[in-house]
Design a protein around this motif. Structure first.
Motif, PDB file in Angstrom:
ATOM      1  N   LYS A  44       0.483  -1.307  -0.108  1.00  0.00           N
ATOM      2  CA  LYS A  44       0.257   0.073   0.149  1.00  0.00           C
ATOM      3  C   LYS A  44       0.333   1.214  -0.438  1.00  0.00           C
ATOM      4  N   THR A  45       2.262   0.910   0.669  1.00  0.00           N
ATOM      5  CA  THR A  45       2.586   1.847   0.827  1.00  0.00           C
ATOM      6  C   THR A  45       3.384   2.568  -0.164  1.00  0.00           C
ATOM      7  N   LEU A  46       3.750   1.361  -1.273  1.00  0.00           N
ATOM      8  CA  LEU A  46       5.000   2.254  -2.282  1.00  0.00           C
ATOM      9  C   LEU A  46       4.056   2.014  -3.802  1.00  0.00           C
ATOM     10  N   VAL A  47       2.209   1.268  -3.396  1.00  0.00           N
ATOM     11  CA  VAL A  47       1.585   1.974  -4.046  1.00  0.00           C
ATOM     12  C   VAL A  47       1.373   3.065  -3.731  1.00  0.00           C
ATOM     13  N   SER A  48       0.728   4.107  -2.707  1.00  0.00           N
ATOM     14  CA  SER A  48       0.674   5.499  -2.940  1.00  0.00           C
ATOM     15  C   SER A  48       1.967   6.499  -3.111  1.00  0.00           C
ATOM     16  N   LYS A  49       3.742   5.979  -3.505  1.00  0.00           N
ATOM     17  CA  LYS A  49       4.340   6.654  -3.474  1.00  0.00           C
ATOM     18  C   LYS A  49       4.713   6.484  -5.082  1.00  0.00           C
ATOM     19  N   ASN A  50       4.170   5.573  -5.725  1.00  0.00           N
ATOM     20  CA  ASN A  50       3.734   4.790  -7.328  1.00  0.00           C
ATOM     21  C   ASN A  50       5.219   3.607  -7.654  1.00  0.00           C
ATOM     22  N   TYR A  51       5.902   3.679  -6.680  1.00  0.00           N
ATOM     23  CA  TYR A  51       6.705   2.550  -6.758  1.00  0.00           C
ATOM     24  C   TYR A  51       6.091   1.735  -7.552  1.00  0.00           C
ATOM     25  N   ILE A  52       4.561   0.944  -6.673  1.00  0.00           N
ATOM     26  CA  ILE A  52       4.618  -0.205  -7.544  1.00  0.00           C
ATOM     27  C   ILE A  52       3.365  -0.035  -7.920  1.00  0.00           C
ATOM     28  N   GLU A  53       2.608   0.040  -8.650  1.00  0.00           N
ATOM     29  CA  GLU A  53       1.079   0.274  -9.494  1.00  0.00           C
ATOM     30  C   GLU A  53       0.275  -1.273  -9.428  1.00  0.00           C
TER      31      GLU A  53
END
Length: 245
Positions: A44-53
């Motif tokens: 969720k954190t990586l998605v919020s920072k756009n490193y993971i989609e």
């Protein structure tokens, strides 16, 4: 805290093994021997920072745009960028206004490519913007499937009257989006006196991106409006032909 960072890096490295594949939560957690609750919180954190989609429920996860931006790597939607890059340069040279190629990522309008004009008075655009605020964002939202559109509205609510007056009710928003689909064109006038014009970019009849021109309102005369729309639609068609090859 250091352990969490290590786990986040492990997730990024695992997902980066195959940039075209989407990995499920179960795959990631089992491969890295992580508790699913811990794994989902990191994701969720990586998605919020756009490193993971996050591609959607049951569809999985893949590398996001910021992972590629770290090294200025064009692999993220590379075919689209390469098809559009010189067409956008021609478009900007033709009308002497900034052109932008936008997509939807993690419920934001994300800039894939930007070509600045050489005008003394320039309009700047952040890489991520609220979908409702931009011409590209509105156009891309309009061309989502009905279910995707409903999910977006459920997550983000409807626009404020200040952001998009005619779409500040659910009925008004649906009417405005249907109009965009019919006209295949969006023109926005911001409170900061910025004009944005956007048209769809298709691949195999599916809208995958939006191409736009934006400029100060002072340079948007009636004759210029016709010229810019015509040039923008022509550029969009050139890109489509390249993508459909």
């Amino acid at each position: 805290m250091v352990l969490v960072i290590i786990k986040a890096l492990d997730i990024l490295e695992y997902v980066a093994q195959d940039q075209d594949k989407a990995y499920t939560l179960t795959e990631i957690a089992e491969k890295l021997e992580l508790n699913q609750a811990t794994c989902v919180n990191i994701l969720k954190t990586l998605v919020s920072k756009n490193y993971i989609e996050h591609l959607g429920r049951k569809k999985g996860y893949k590398l996001g745009p910021m992972a590629f931006n770290l090294t200025h790597n064009l692999s993220y939607n590379q075919n689209l960028i390469m098809a559009a890059k010189d067409v956008m340069e021609e478009l900007t040279n033709q009308v002497n206004e900034t052109s932008l190629l936008g997509i939807l990522r993690n419920q934001k309008r994300f800039v894939l490519h930007l070509v600045n004009s050489d005008q003394d008075l320039q309009v700047r655009s952040r890489s991520e913007r609220n979908v409702y605020e931009t011409a590209t964002g509105r156009l891309l939202l309009a061309f989502l499937s009905r279910r995707e559109r409903e999910n977006f509205i459920n997550s983000n609510g409807i626009p404020t009257a200040e952001t998009w007056k005619e779409a500040s009710t659910l009925e008004g928003l649906e009417t405005a989006l249907e109009k965009i689909v019919q006209e295949e064109l969006v023109i926005t006038h911001s409170v900061k006196h910025i004009i944005g014009i956007a048209v769809p970019i298709r691949k195999n009849d599916r809208v995958i991106a939006a191409l736009s021109i934006f400029m100060p309102e002072s340079r948007f005369s009636i004759p210029r409006k016709k010229e810019i729309i015509q040039a923008l639609k022509g550029a969009g068609e050139k890109i489509r032909l390249r993508l459909d090859v």
